[in-house]
Design an enzyme around this catalytic site. Sequence first.
Site, PDB file in Angstrom:
ATOM      1  N   ASP A  49       0.861  -1.184   0.000  1.00 26.43           N
ATOM      2  CA  ASP A  49       0.000   0.000   0.000  1.00 26.43           C
ATOM      3  C   ASP A  49       0.899   1.236   0.000  1.00 26.43           C
ATOM      4  OD1 ASP A  49      -2.388   1.598   0.323  1.00 26.43           O
ATOM      5  OD2 ASP A  49      -1.801   1.892   2.402  1.00 26.43           O
ATOM      6  N   SER A  50       0.290   2.383  -0.273  1.00 28.68           N
ATOM      7  CA  SER A  50       1.039   3.633  -0.228  1.00 28.68           C
ATOM      8  C   SER A  50       1.471   3.985   1.201  1.00 28.68           C
ATOM      9  CB  SER A  50       0.174   4.753  -0.789  1.00 28.68           C
ATOM     10  OG  SER A  50      -1.056   4.802  -0.089  1.00 28.68           O
ATOM     11  N   CYS A 102      -3.772  -1.006  -1.997  1.00 27.84           N
ATOM     12  CA  CYS A 102      -4.070   0.407  -2.236  1.00 27.84           C
ATOM     13  C   CYS A 102      -5.043   0.549  -3.421  1.00 27.84           C
ATOM     14  CB  CYS A 102      -2.753   1.108  -2.562  1.00 27.84           C
ATOM     15  SG  CYS A 102      -2.915   2.833  -2.965  1.00 27.84           S
ATOM     16  N   THR A 136      -5.717   3.244  -5.090  1.00 25.64           N
ATOM     17  CA  THR A 136      -5.134   4.086  -6.133  1.00 25.64           C
ATOM     18  C   THR A 136      -4.166   3.272  -6.994  1.00 25.64           C
ATOM     19  OG1 THR A 136      -5.323   5.977  -4.631  1.00 25.64           O
ATOM     20  CG2 THR A 136      -3.943   6.253  -6.580  1.00 25.64           C
ATOM     21  N   GLU A 155      -5.752   9.579   9.487  1.00 20.15           N
ATOM     22  CA  GLU A 155      -4.393   9.440  10.027  1.00 20.15           C
ATOM     23  C   GLU A 155      -4.201  10.299  11.282  1.00 20.15           C
ATOM     24  OE1 GLU A 155      -1.208   9.150   7.301  1.00 20.15           O
ATOM     25  OE2 GLU A 155      -2.240   7.529   6.260  1.00 20.15           O
ATOM     26  N   CYS A 191     -11.215   3.412  -0.825  1.00 21.79           N
ATOM     27  CA  CYS A 191      -9.899   3.883  -0.372  1.00 21.79           C
ATOM     28  C   CYS A 191      -9.599   3.144   0.931  1.00 21.79           C
ATOM     29  CB  CYS A 191      -9.954   5.388  -0.125  1.00 21.79           C
ATOM     30  SG  CYS A 191      -8.467   6.042   0.667  1.00 21.79           S
ATOM     31  N   HIS A 248      -8.400   3.855   3.682  1.00 25.82           N
ATOM     32  CA  HIS A 248      -8.675   4.476   4.987  1.00 25.82           C
ATOM     33  C   HIS A 248     -10.164   4.539   5.330  1.00 25.82           C
ATOM     34  CE1 HIS A 248      -4.607   5.711   4.273  1.00 25.82           C
ATOM     35  NE2 HIS A 248      -4.533   6.374   5.401  1.00 25.82           N
TER      36      HIS A 248
HETATM   37  N1  DGL Z   1      -3.989   3.886  -0.037  1.00 27.24           N
HETATM   38  C1  DGL Z   1      -4.623   4.939  -0.791  1.00 27.24           C
HETATM   39  C2  DGL Z   1      -5.852   4.380  -1.497  1.00 27.24           C
HETATM   40  O1  DGL Z   1      -6.414   3.382  -1.103  1.00 27.24           O
HETATM   41  C3  DGL Z   1      -5.010   6.116   0.090  1.00 27.24           C
HETATM   42  C4  DGL Z   1      -3.831   6.924   0.592  1.00 27.24           C
HETATM   43  C5  DGL Z   1      -3.081   7.593  -0.534  1.00 27.24           C
HETATM   44  O2  DGL Z   1      -3.571   8.567  -1.144  1.00 27.24           O
HETATM   45  O3  DGL Z   1      -1.985   7.111  -0.831  1.00 27.24           O
HETATM   46  O4  DGL Z   1      -6.265   4.923  -2.478  1.00 27.24           O
END
Ligand code: DGL
Length: 272
Positions: A13-14, A76, A78, A155, A187, A189
């Site tokens: 993940d990011s 992730c 994205t 966060e 997403c 989060h």
């Molecule tokens: N993990 C990212 C997502 O699920 C969210 C956080 C980010 O913007 O990197 O899209």
Amino acid sequence: MNPDRYAPIGVFDSGLGGLTVVREIMRNLPDERLVYFGDTARVPYGSKSKATVIRYSRQIVRFLRTQKVKAIVIACNTASALALDTIKPEIDIPIIGVVRPGTDMAVKATKNKRIGVIATESTIRSGLYQRLIREADGEIAVFAKACPLFVPLVEEGWTRDPVTKIVAERYLEDLLKQRIDTLIMGCTHYPLLRSLLQEVAGTDVTLINPAYETAQALGRMLNENGILNDGQIEVGERYRFFASDTVERFNAFANSILPYEITTTQVPIESY
Ligand code: DGL
């Protein structure tokens, strides 16, 4: 018997958010070993271009391969939306993202054929959720909304804060006017905002957590490839965590949402 069966699954993940996917995999596939990488030095991906997210994802996949993973989960949204289609043909192990499982679940759940999608700006701009839903059922109307403030609010730990509620009301207003009966939390989060989102959307709206269905789809994918861990042999550590930035914040967040106390190792991801 395939020896890969006992190898770990790579999840990336990011940053921290992918731990919501890890949590679902731990619940659904307790025999599986996991290697998690969070790109905490380069987060967020949600406002970055496709080319950048593909470059980052390739580096992470190269790192995960050094950990001898048998399969990869892009936790992730994205990176799933922007990089999965490019990376899949480049590697010889099974790989899965969270967008398709989330879509499948939403298409099954909607009764009035009106689905809302909330996600990062880059995920919404990619149009992937919207396209996959329309491909699954051309009669479904999709309403999409980028919600960039949610990630920093989560966060910050403000998952039940009145400020977050006001932000959610503003973001969801248009979608609710469209009478959606299903809302994809697209997403990593957003599942941590689940109860607040349910309060704002009302009990008539079904919230979809793609992480849940991804864990199910992962089990099917491992089974089809003959590499589902049967738990018969104990090999090495069950869960290992890596991040690209210093690890204190990562550990604190992880230990607040996972049922296990974890430690994390920092990785110089740009060198992969
Ligand atoms: N993990 C990212 C997502 O699920 C969210 C956080 C980010 O913007 O990197 O899209």
